[in-house]
Write a protein that holds these residues in place. Structure first.
Motif, PDB file in Angstrom:
ATOM      1  N   ASP A   1       0.806  -1.220   0.000  1.00 34.16           N
ATOM      2  CA  ASP A   1       0.000   0.000   0.000  1.00 34.16           C
ATOM      3  C   ASP A   1       0.840   1.271   0.000  1.00 34.16           C
ATOM      4  N   GLY A   2       2.053   1.164  -0.553  1.00 36.69           N
ATOM      5  CA  GLY A   2       2.928   2.320  -0.682  1.00 36.69           C
ATOM      6  C   GLY A   2       3.903   2.086  -1.819  1.00 36.69           C
ATOM      7  N   PRO A   3       4.819   3.025  -2.051  1.00 36.63           N
ATOM      8  CA  PRO A   3       5.802   2.856  -3.125  1.00 36.63           C
ATOM      9  C   PRO A   3       6.651   1.588  -2.934  1.00 36.63           C
ATOM     10  N   LEU A   4       6.942   0.928  -4.046  1.00 31.47           N
ATOM     11  CA  LEU A   4       7.694  -0.327  -4.034  1.00 31.47           C
ATOM     12  C   LEU A   4       8.875  -0.212  -4.984  1.00 31.47           C
ATOM     13  N   ALA A   5      10.079  -0.530  -4.492  1.00 31.88           N
ATOM     14  CA  ALA A   5      11.298  -0.550  -5.305  1.00 31.88           C
ATOM     15  C   ALA A   5      11.760  -1.990  -5.443  1.00 31.88           C
ATOM     16  N   LEU A   6      12.015  -2.420  -6.667  1.00 32.36           N
ATOM     17  CA  LEU A   6      12.449  -3.790  -6.943  1.00 32.36           C
ATOM     18  C   LEU A   6      13.875  -3.779  -7.463  1.00 32.36           C
ATOM     19  N   ILE A   7      14.736  -4.564  -6.834  1.00 32.51           N
ATOM     20  CA  ILE A   7      16.101  -4.755  -7.307  1.00 32.51           C
ATOM     21  C   ILE A   7      16.081  -5.877  -8.336  1.00 32.51           C
ATOM     22  N   GLY A   8      16.533  -5.574  -9.549  1.00 31.72           N
ATOM     23  CA  GLY A   8      16.470  -6.569 -10.601  1.00 31.72           C
ATOM     24  C   GLY A   8      17.556  -6.380 -11.639  1.00 31.72           C
TER      25      GLY A   8
END
Length: 254
Positions: free
Chosen positions: A204-211
């Motif tokens: 329910d908030g900003p999401l950062a994905l390491i990829g």
């Protein structure tokens, strides 16, 4: 979706000049953030750089790119000393610093120096104390782990520093909802992706994905699945320095 690079400042990439080169090239190629690891990897025989010193150099070499840690094992730092470093770095960079924070996945970084691995409660208290100090107000705090007896940080950051919380546990997700963003890993050590768009957790908030992606790849499906930041993972197990530099220069994925 926005795009940044996430650099493991270990091994050959512990050389600060290489990371500053990455920062310059990333900004020129259209990446919007430089995040760096924060590990005492020399405790198990791997060269490792001080992320705050490296980011200070990157701040002087760039003008727009965000700068941050991904992630700092928060309890390994005294909150008053960390607050001073963050405030100086944020002012030096013109308000571009982001603190990525977590418990720290490598217990050796604590135990080899005679420190117990921290609890989630201590981590939460450290976040509260650090946030209060960075706000620049007089802090009065007496908790189970920390005491601040009427102290005001000076100089404080010129604006509120965002806290991005790292981790994959349900507790990390709940903690991230309280702060500014959640950072999660989505790749393997060999540079392949381990998380598909369909596996991106709801948040329910900003999401950062390491990829990881190759030049010209499309990662739009991850954005459609709820990822707000794609952090391209750059480390020596993935490729050599020149190959990583070429990936930066090719720009963000589509």
């Amino acid at each position: 979706m926005r795009y940044g690079i996430n650099v493991a400042v270990l091994g050959g990439l512990a050389e600060p000049g290489r990371v500053i080169e990455f920062a310059r090239e990333a900004e020129a190629a259209g990446w919007e953030a430089l995040m760096v690891w924060d590990h005492l990897a020399f405790a198990w025989g791997v060269p490792s750089a001080d992320p705050f010193v490296v980011l200070a150099g990157a701040a002087q070499a760039t003008s727009t790119i965000r700068l941050g840690t991904s992630v700092t094992p928060l309890v390994h730092h005294r909150p008053e000393l960390l607050a001073r470093s963050i405030a100086a770095l944020d002012r030096l960079s013109g308000g571009r610093f982001v603190l990525g924070a977590g418990l720290g996945g490598m217990k050796d970084e604590y135990t080899r120096f005679g420190l117990p691995y921290p609890s989630g409660a201590q981590f939460d208290e450290a976040l509260d104390v650090l946030s209060a100090l960075l706000a620049g107000e007089e802090v009065h705090h007496r908790g189970d782990h920390y005491t601040v007896d009427g102290v005001r940080l000076a100089p404080a950051p010129e604006r509120r520093v965002p806290f991005w919380i790292g981790g994959t546990s349900p507790a990390a997700a709940r903690r991230a909802s309280r702060w500014d963003a959640w950072i999660i890993p989505g790749d393997e050590e060999d540079g392949s992706m381990s998380m598909t768009p369909g596996q991106v957790p709801g948040h329910d908030g900003p999401l950062a994905l390491i990829g990881t992606s190759a030049a010209g790849d499309s990662v739009a499906a991850y954005g459609e699945a709820g990822v707000d930041w794609w952090l391209e993972h750059l480390h020596e197990r993935r490729a050599d320095h020149d190959t990583l530099l070429a990936r930066i220069r090719s720009g963000p994925p589509r």
